[in-house]
Enzyme design. Structure first.
Site, PDB file in Angstrom:
ATOM      1  N   TYR A 167       0.857  -1.199   0.000  1.00 35.07           N
ATOM      2  CA  TYR A 167       0.000   0.000   0.000  1.00 35.07           C
ATOM      3  C   TYR A 167       0.896   1.253   0.000  1.00 35.07           C
ATOM      4  CZ  TYR A 167      -3.619   3.320   1.523  1.00 35.07           C
ATOM      5  OH  TYR A 167      -4.476   4.392   1.618  1.00 35.07           O
ATOM      6  N   ALA A 169       3.959   1.471  -0.975  1.00 36.56           N
ATOM      7  CA  ALA A 169       4.701   1.541  -2.245  1.00 36.56           C
ATOM      8  C   ALA A 169       3.814   2.139  -3.339  1.00 36.56           C
ATOM      9  CB  ALA A 169       5.174   0.148  -2.649  1.00 36.56           C
TER      10      ALA A 169
HETATM   11  N1  LIG Z   1      -9.404   6.617   5.156  1.00 35.07           N
HETATM   12  C1  LIG Z   1      -8.132   6.859   5.411  1.00 35.07           C
HETATM   13  O1  LIG Z   1      -7.690   6.864   6.569  1.00 35.07           O
HETATM   14  C2  LIG Z   1      -7.177   7.177   4.279  1.00 35.07           C
HETATM   15  C3  LIG Z   1      -5.910   7.663   4.621  1.00 35.07           C
HETATM   16  C4  LIG Z   1      -5.022   7.962   3.602  1.00 35.07           C
HETATM   17  C5  LIG Z   1      -5.392   7.799   2.285  1.00 35.07           C
HETATM   18  N2  LIG Z   1      -6.635   7.310   2.002  1.00 35.07           N
HETATM   19  C6  LIG Z   1      -6.979   7.197   0.579  1.00 35.07           C
HETATM   20  O2  LIG Z   1      -8.161   7.940   0.351  1.00 35.07           O
HETATM   21  C7  LIG Z   1      -8.838   7.408  -0.783  1.00 35.07           C
HETATM   22  C8  LIG Z   1     -10.290   7.165  -0.446  1.00 35.07           C
HETATM   23  O3  LIG Z   1     -10.371   6.160   0.539  1.00 35.07           O
HETATM   24  P1  LIG Z   1     -11.548   6.076   1.618  1.00 35.07           P
HETATM   25  O4  LIG Z   1     -10.912   6.118   2.942  1.00 35.07           O
HETATM   26  O5  LIG Z   1     -12.612   7.062   1.280  1.00 35.07           O
HETATM   27  O6  LIG Z   1     -12.014   4.564   1.386  1.00 35.07           O
HETATM   28  P2  LIG Z   1     -13.424   3.928   0.977  1.00 35.07           P
HETATM   29  O7  LIG Z   1     -13.197   2.460   1.012  1.00 35.07           O
HETATM   30  O8  LIG Z   1     -14.510   4.523   1.802  1.00 35.07           O
HETATM   31  O9  LIG Z   1     -13.622   4.420  -0.530  1.00 35.07           O
HETATM   32  C9  LIG Z   1     -12.831   3.936  -1.583  1.00 35.07           C
HETATM   33  C10 LIG Z   1     -13.711   3.828  -2.817  1.00 35.07           C
HETATM   34  O10 LIG Z   1     -12.914   3.374  -3.915  1.00 35.07           O
HETATM   35  C11 LIG Z   1     -13.677   2.444  -4.652  1.00 35.07           C
HETATM   36  N3  LIG Z   1     -12.825   1.545  -5.435  1.00 35.07           N
HETATM   37  C12 LIG Z   1     -12.040   0.548  -4.977  1.00 35.07           C
HETATM   38  N4  LIG Z   1     -11.480  -0.096  -5.997  1.00 35.07           N
HETATM   39  C13 LIG Z   1     -11.921   0.518  -7.141  1.00 35.07           C
HETATM   40  C14 LIG Z   1     -11.713   0.281  -8.525  1.00 35.07           C
HETATM   41  N5  LIG Z   1     -10.946  -0.729  -8.949  1.00 35.07           N
HETATM   42  N6  LIG Z   1     -12.329   1.089  -9.411  1.00 35.07           N
HETATM   43  C15 LIG Z   1     -13.134   2.098  -8.997  1.00 35.07           C
HETATM   44  N7  LIG Z   1     -13.372   2.360  -7.706  1.00 35.07           N
HETATM   45  C16 LIG Z   1     -12.778   1.562  -6.786  1.00 35.07           C
HETATM   46  C17 LIG Z   1     -14.449   1.671  -3.574  1.00 35.07           C
HETATM   47  O11 LIG Z   1     -15.556   0.966  -4.107  1.00 35.07           O
HETATM   48  C18 LIG Z   1     -14.841   2.808  -2.641  1.00 35.07           C
HETATM   49  O12 LIG Z   1     -16.086   3.379  -2.969  1.00 35.07           O
HETATM   50  C19 LIG Z   1      -8.065   6.154  -1.188  1.00 35.07           C
HETATM   51  O13 LIG Z   1      -7.173   6.489  -2.232  1.00 35.07           O
HETATM   52  C20 LIG Z   1      -7.304   5.810   0.074  1.00 35.07           C
HETATM   53  O14 LIG Z   1      -6.171   5.022  -0.201  1.00 35.07           O
HETATM   54  C21 LIG Z   1      -7.539   7.012   2.958  1.00 35.07           C
END
Ligand SMILES: NC(=O)c1ccc[n+]([C@@H]2O[C@H](COP(=O)([O-])OP(=O)(O)OC[C@H]3O[C@@H](n4cnc5c(N)ncnc54)[C@H](O)[C@@H]3O)[C@@H](O)[C@H]2O)c1
Length: 255
Positions: A167, A169
């Protein structure tokens, strides 16, 4: 409020009639971004692999009298992305903003649990999925000499994490790729930036075992805290930002 203040805010932050693609818009940060961008005037193209979730996002936006359209689109499938872009261009004639937000979780794996298949699975979604969408929208942005690309990385890329080397990376790759692209596009009025959130209150964070323990040290962000940074980078207020990483994280990590 004084109308001059309203006008000044409007000119800096409006996304009026901008066509904005938001990936992973069915939940969490992507959903909050889609709603906030629509609230700032954008026509939001909300996509996700979870059709019901992304339809719900768009229904909420439409119920507020704002503009959005839902697409069932997997960021790992270039043919689905190309079809989405074709349809968007036929209907709206442009793509102004791309938010690469959709991603998947590592699952709290120690290094010995990350075999080659698992490593490839995550890179395919979290890094190559971002590349796929950028490659597909760039011809349009280049031709119109305008574009805002904002990709979501993570504090895991800046500070490291406790688990999930793959993740970190992938998220580090998003930053490196964005910086190179920002240089390549510097003279083409296409801004490429990254938002690297800290722990944010979404289901992804709740599925991660260390999450709740960290609340002792800093405030866990809400999806809107991150969406605001994404909207800023997509707006004219950030017109001179490119190749930058901003990290809404409540003090979890300081650049
Ligand atoms: N929540 C955290 O603490 C956090 C921290 C740092 C970074 N992030 C990043 O923030 C972003 C959003 O994450 P989140 O926390 O809202 O998570 P989440 O799981 O609530 O939302 C992620 C969304 O991405 C969609 N998704 C997954 N694979 C997909 C694909 N192949 N094609 C299209 N859509 C796809 C999922 O269906 C989901 O709706 C991500 O890039 C995550 O890595 C989150």
């Amino acid at each position: 409020m004084d109308q001059r203040i309203v006008q000044n805010i409007y000119h800096l932050f409006k996304l009026e009639d901008r066509v904005a693609i938001v990936t992973g818009a069915g939940n969490g940060i992507g959903k909050a971004t889609a709603r906030m961008m629509a609230g700032l005037g954008a026509i939001v193209i909300a996509c996700d692999i979870e059709e019901d979730s992304v339809t719900a996002t768009v229904d909420e936006i439409l119920a507020e009298g704002l503009k959005a359209q839902a697409y069932d689109c997997d960021i790992t499938k270039p043919e689905q992305i190309r079809e989405l872009i074709k349809q968007v261009l036929e209907k709206y004639g442009t793509i102004d903003i791309l938010v690469n937000n959709g991603a998947t979780l590592g699952g709290g794996k120690k290094v010995e649990e990350v075999d080659e298949e698992e490593f490839d699975r995550l890179i395919k979604v979290n890094l190559k999925g971002v590349y796929n969408f950028i490659a597909a929208v760039l011809p349009t942005m280049r031709a119109q000499k305008y574009g805002k690309i904002v990709s979501v990385s993570s504090v895991a890329a800046l500070a490291g994490d406790f688990t999930d080397i793959h993740y970190s990376a992938a998220k580090g790759g998003v930053i490196a790729m964005s910086k190179t692209l920002a240089r390549e596009l510097a003279l083409e009025k296409i801004n490429v930036n990254v938002v690297a959130p800290g722990l944010t209150n979404t289901r992804m964070a709740h599925e991660w075992e260390f999450g709740p323990a960290l609340e002792r040290f800093y405030r866990i962000g809400e999806p809107e805290d991150v969406a605001a940074a994404i909207c800023f980078l997509a707006s004219e207020a950030a017109g001179y930002f490119s190749g930058q990483v901003i990290s809404p994280n409540g003090g979890e990590y300081m650049l």
